[in-house]
Design a protein around this motif. Structure first.
Motif, PDB file in Angstrom:
ATOM      1  N   LYS A 247       3.311   7.080   6.449  1.00 18.76           N
ATOM      2  CA  LYS A 247       2.788   6.634   7.745  1.00 18.76           C
ATOM      3  C   LYS A 247       1.267   6.571   7.715  1.00 18.76           C
ATOM      4  N   LEU A 248       0.680   7.529   7.008  1.00 16.53           N
ATOM      5  CA  LEU A 248      -0.780   7.575   6.929  1.00 16.53           C
ATOM      6  C   LEU A 248      -1.309   6.381   6.143  1.00 16.53           C
ATOM      7  N   GLN A 249      -0.523   5.966   5.133  1.00 17.39           N
ATOM      8  CA  GLN A 249      -0.957   4.845   4.297  1.00 17.39           C
ATOM      9  C   GLN A 249      -1.024   3.548   5.111  1.00 17.39           C
ATOM     10  N   LEU A 250      -0.205   3.475   6.170  1.00 17.06           N
ATOM     11  CA  LEU A 250      -0.247   2.285   7.035  1.00 17.06           C
ATOM     12  C   LEU A 250      -1.564   2.210   7.776  1.00 17.06           C
ATOM     13  N   ASN A 251      -2.042   3.359   8.236  1.00 12.89           N
ATOM     14  CA  ASN A 251      -3.296   3.387   8.985  1.00 12.89           C
ATOM     15  C   ASN A 251      -4.494   3.365   8.062  1.00 12.89           C
ATOM     16  N   ASP A 252      -4.254   3.634   6.769  1.00 14.82           N
ATOM     17  CA  ASP A 252      -5.369   3.711   5.828  1.00 14.82           C
ATOM     18  C   ASP A 252      -4.900   3.136   4.499  1.00 14.82           C
ATOM     19  N   ALA A 253      -5.082   1.821   4.353  1.00 14.60           N
ATOM     20  CA  ALA A 253      -4.518   1.139   3.181  1.00 14.60           C
ATOM     21  C   ALA A 253      -5.192   1.547   1.881  1.00 14.60           C
ATOM     22  N   SER A 254      -6.317   2.266   1.964  1.00 21.92           N
ATOM     23  CA  SER A 254      -7.025   2.603   0.722  1.00 21.92           C
ATOM     24  C   SER A 254      -6.503   3.892   0.087  1.00 21.92           C
ATOM     25  N   LEU A 255      -5.513   4.531   0.716  1.00 19.18           N
ATOM     26  CA  LEU A 255      -4.930   5.752   0.139  1.00 19.18           C
ATOM     27  C   LEU A 255      -3.854   5.352  -0.872  1.00 19.18           C
ATOM     28  N   VAL A 256      -3.953   5.879  -2.093  1.00 23.19           N
ATOM     29  CA  VAL A 256      -2.978   5.561  -3.150  1.00 23.19           C
ATOM     30  C   VAL A 256      -2.327   6.866  -3.575  1.00 23.19           C
ATOM     31  N   TRP A 257      -0.992   6.885  -3.718  1.00 24.74           N
ATOM     32  CA  TRP A 257      -0.374   8.148  -4.151  1.00 24.74           C
ATOM     33  C   TRP A 257       0.898   7.940  -4.944  1.00 24.74           C
ATOM     34  N   GLU A 258       1.235   8.943  -5.752  1.00 24.92           N
ATOM     35  CA  GLU A 258       2.507   8.949  -6.481  1.00 24.92           C
ATOM     36  C   GLU A 258       2.954  10.398  -6.650  1.00 24.92           C
ATOM     37  N   PRO A 259       4.273  10.650  -6.746  1.00 22.20           N
ATOM     38  CA  PRO A 259       4.749  12.041  -6.847  1.00 22.20           C
ATOM     39  C   PRO A 259       4.344  12.679  -8.180  1.00 22.20           C
ATOM     40  N   GLU A 260       4.112  13.978  -8.171  1.00 16.88           N
ATOM     41  CA  GLU A 260       3.876  14.721  -9.426  1.00 16.88           C
ATOM     42  C   GLU A 260       4.354  16.159  -9.218  1.00 16.88           C
ATOM     43  N   THR A 261       4.477  16.890 -10.323  1.00 15.27           N
ATOM     44  CA  THR A 261       4.894  18.298 -10.193  1.00 15.27           C
ATOM     45  C   THR A 261       3.867  19.179 -10.893  1.00 15.27           C
ATOM     46  N   SER A 262       3.804  20.423 -10.454  1.00 11.39           N
ATOM     47  CA  SER A 262       2.880  21.377 -11.055  1.00 11.39           C
ATOM     48  C   SER A 262       3.630  22.691 -11.224  1.00 11.39           C
TER      49      SER A 262
ATOM     50  N   LEU B 148      -3.139 -16.457   0.601  1.00 10.23           N
ATOM     51  CA  LEU B 148      -4.597 -16.499   0.769  1.00 10.23           C
ATOM     52  C   LEU B 148      -5.240 -15.441  -0.117  1.00 10.23           C
ATOM     53  N   HIS B 149      -6.456 -15.715  -0.548  1.00  8.00           N
ATOM     54  CA  HIS B 149      -7.197 -14.704  -1.312  1.00  8.00           C
ATOM     55  C   HIS B 149      -8.248 -14.121  -0.385  1.00  8.00           C
ATOM     56  N   GLY B 150      -8.096 -12.872  -0.041  1.00  7.23           N
ATOM     57  CA  GLY B 150      -9.041 -12.277   0.906  1.00  7.23           C
ATOM     58  C   GLY B 150     -10.017 -11.363   0.214  1.00  7.23           C
ATOM     59  N   PHE B 151      -9.571 -10.141  -0.104  1.00  3.36           N
ATOM     60  CA  PHE B 151     -10.493  -9.140  -0.641  1.00  3.36           C
ATOM     61  C   PHE B 151      -9.831  -8.480  -1.821  1.00  3.36           C
ATOM     62  N   GLU B 152     -10.646  -7.835  -2.651  1.00  2.00           N
ATOM     63  CA  GLU B 152     -10.138  -7.253  -3.893  1.00  2.00           C
ATOM     64  C   GLU B 152      -9.257  -6.035  -3.611  1.00  2.00           C
ATOM     65  N   ASP B 153      -8.428  -5.693  -4.594  1.00  3.24           N
ATOM     66  CA  ASP B 153      -7.595  -4.496  -4.455  1.00  3.24           C
ATOM     67  C   ASP B 153      -8.480  -3.264  -4.402  1.00  3.24           C
ATOM     68  N   VAL B 154      -7.959  -2.228  -3.734  1.00  2.00           N
ATOM     69  CA  VAL B 154      -8.739  -1.006  -3.602  1.00  2.00           C
ATOM     70  C   VAL B 154      -8.736  -0.250  -4.936  1.00  2.00           C
ATOM     71  N   LYS B 155      -9.911   0.295  -5.307  1.00  5.17           N
ATOM     72  CA  LYS B 155      -9.995   1.089  -6.546  1.00  5.17           C
ATOM     73  C   LYS B 155     -10.314   2.531  -6.167  1.00  5.17           C
ATOM     74  N   PRO B 156      -9.331   3.434  -6.292  1.00  7.39           N
ATOM     75  CA  PRO B 156      -9.643   4.835  -5.966  1.00  7.39           C
ATOM     76  C   PRO B 156     -10.646   5.405  -6.969  1.00  7.39           C
ATOM     77  N   MET B 157     -11.545   6.238  -6.476  1.00 10.19           N
ATOM     78  CA  MET B 157     -12.584   6.824  -7.331  1.00 10.19           C
ATOM     79  C   MET B 157     -12.255   8.276  -7.686  1.00 10.19           C
ATOM     80  N   VAL B 158     -11.619   8.973  -6.751  1.00 10.12           N
ATOM     81  CA  VAL B 158     -11.402  10.414  -6.909  1.00 10.12           C
ATOM     82  C   VAL B 158      -9.903  10.692  -6.815  1.00 10.12           C
TER      83      VAL B 158
END
Length: 595
Positions: free
Chosen positions: A314-329, A283-293
């Protein structure tokens, strides 16, 4: 199916959605008096403290009218611009929407934006004028605004007061009479859309779905189309305040599924559930989330990296609009680069990590996504200042621009235009909705509104202005990378990408702020802001010094000088081996530069 109605509530923040949802639940007898409390659907502590809805909540009610029993599925949605993704998902699962407008405040920017979302999905709109019992309510003026906005008749508008319980029956009758029953074929192959998911530490992941075609029965073997994974439907049911298990859920209804899913990544919001072996399309429901910040989130203690990863999943399950990937500093070690929908969203995620998962985290300076064009013409994304290559390898940089829609009282126009001009905004249009309410449309860079634009807008307009924005594309800009150096060492976590015209002022203010916030060491700290090799600002944090002359009274000056020289040598040696500890407040200083 004729007796099912699926509807959501859309409104601007603080127009009384959650209170109205309480009254509807009370009126239909869904909750007992003992279960009832204010904002019953806002079950997160944060939502209650801040008085806002962060997550969309679904609940089923039964309502009798003209001798027929109706099933009403209500989805209460957030009203803040940062959570519009939650709203778009709820709208995709409904046939109608209650559009709530505060009779004392009138139509706000977010009302218009959510309304357009609903109209795109062909929802039936029922306008509700709430808070008519307030002494400063203006029902006639606001009714005219609603008629202008959606072109309805005066008698279509339901007048209500959620607090006093006025007009609740009229709203429920309107939902039954005006919202269409869901379409769908109960005998067709199963097609159900996932619109939400929640992590339960005992039973795995609970999936909330809306059935469009077919029927799902307890014990069925089901498949998630986009991941291709197969599961058994161990328990299905409908969402009351507590879950109510059922043996089957037919087309048009909303329910939940528990099948012991353990891995967070297997559940994608917007995915389609079907039976194993079925050839049903997605099914086509809604557009993919676009992170702004974008901002980096790092554990304060580097050994907690894996725990932080588990918490984020776990947080991403409750909030599908959170996008993340590992990084180092270099300064902070291992962490994650996260994409958020806005500054409030970022603040909420940080609070939830600390409360729900007991993680203390450091958040770096937020930035937006830029696009770089190399001298050979190839394009690449820049999500963090660290990803910005040397200036001689890039032809130009493009930054995201947004269209901002601001609605305010006419007396604040001057201040708002000045604020937007300061933020490199260009005014596109200005029109009067009523004699003293004006709508202004600006085009401005997203990077300028990331920090404190919303707060300053509210301050200038004494809380009357409302803001809604959407991305309109990328444009070429003169962006530079501003580095902060402590004793000559770059602190990558404090770097920022800024417009060249603002770099000098930004660097100077950041150095001044860091001078206040960095704790004094036994040696002198040079705080410098640089663009490339060029230093554009400097402050010095003086060293703490022991009074070595205390025991040296009287005598020749050379004795004192000898002691001071000896101390100076020690300080120099200390500076070579000493490193500067940076407190969390210093990383957040950048956000507070305007204060």
């Amino acid at each position: 199916m004729e007796n099912i109605r699926n509807f959501c509530i859309i409104a601007h923040i603080d127009h009384g959605k959650s209170t109205l949802a309480d009254r509807l639940l009370e009126f239909t007898g869904t909750l007992t008096d003992r279960q009832m409390q204010a904002q019953v659907l806002d079950n997160m502590d944060l939502e209650r403290e801040k008085g806002i809805t962060i997550k969309a909540h679904a609940i089923q009610m039964n309502y009798k009218l003209d001798g027929k029993e109706y099933i009403l599925n209500l989805i209460d949605t957030p009203g803040h611009v940062d959570f519009s993704y939650e709203v778009s998902r709820s709208i995709a699962a409904c046939e109608g929407a209650l559009l709530i407008v505060d009779a004392s405040q009138g139509i706000e920017a977010q009302t218009i934006s959510n309304l357009y979302l609903a109209l795109e999905h062909d929802l039936e709109i029922i306008p509700v004028m709430n808070k008519i019992d307030l002494p400063h309510a203006m029902p006639e003026v606001v009714a005219d605004q609603i008629i202008d906005l959606i072109g309805c008749k005066r008698e279509d508008i339901v007048s209500a007061s959620a607090k006093e319980g006025i007009g609740i029956k009229e709203i429920l009758d309107a939902v039954v009479h005006r919202i269409k029953a869901p379409k769908g074929d109960p005998n067709a192959p199963l097609q159900a859309m996932i619109f939400d998911s929640v992590f339960n530490s005992f039973r795995g992941i609970e999936v909330y779905f809306r059935v469009f075609n077919g029927t799902i029965k307890k014990g069925d073997k089901v498949k998630f189309v986009s991941t291709g994974k197969e599961y058994g439907a161990d328990e299905i049911g409908v969402l009351r305040l507590d879950k109510a298990p059922k043996n089957e859920i037919g087309a048009g209804n909303v329910g939940y599924l528990i099948s012991g899913i353990k891995v967070a990544k297997e559940v994608k919001v917007g995915d389609t559930i079907t039976h194993v072996g079925s050839t049903a399309d997605a099914l086509h429901g809604f557009e993919d989330v676009k992170p702004m910040v974008f901002a980096g989130i790092y554990p304060v203690d580097t050994t907690e990296f894996e725990e932080l990863r588990a918490s984020m999943e776990k947080l991403q399950l409750n909030d599908a609009s959170l996008v993340w990937e590992p990084e180092t500093s270099a300064a902070l070690g291992f962490g994650f680069r996260c994409g958020f929908l806005g500054m409030l969203h970022m603040e909420i995620i940080q609070e939830r990590l600390e409360r729900e998962f007991d993680m203390t985290v450091i958040t770096t300076v937020p930035s937006v996504q830029f696009k770089g064009v190399r001298t050979d013409g190839s394009m690449f994304d820049i999500n963090a200042p660290a990803e910005m290559p040397e200036p001689n390898t890039i032809d130009h940089i493009e930054e995201p621009f947004i269209k901002a829609n601001i609605i305010t009282k006419s007396e604040y126009i001057g201040g708002i235009i000045k604020l937007c001009m300061d933020k490199r905004g260009i005014i596109q249009n200005q029109n009067y909705l009523t004699a003293d309410r004006v709508e202004m449309i600006f085009e401005m860079p997203l990077s300028e509104i990331v920090f404190d634009f919303f707060d300053r807008l509210k301050t200038i307009s004494r809380g009357y202005a409302s803001l809604d924005y959407h991305l309109i594309g990328f444009r070429e800009s003169d962006m530079v990378k501003l580095d902060i150096q402590l004793n000559g060492d770059k602190v990558d976590a404090l770097s920022a990408i800024v417009h060249r015209s603002k770099a000098a002022e930004w660097g100077r203010r950041l150095c001044e702020k860091l001078k206040e916030l960095l704790p004094r060491q036994m040696f002198e700290i040079a705080v410098q802001a640089a663009i490339g090799q060029k230093i554009i600002a400097r402050e010095t944090v003086k060293a703490m010094r022991k009074n070595v002359l205390a025991k040296c009274y009287g005598g020749d000056i050379s004795r004192k000088r000898k002691l001071l020289e000896k101390q100076k040598e020690g300080k120099k040696r200390m500076r070579q081996v000493g490193n500067v500890e940076i407190p969390q407040e210093a990383f957040m200083a950048v956000l507070k530069l305007e204060d």
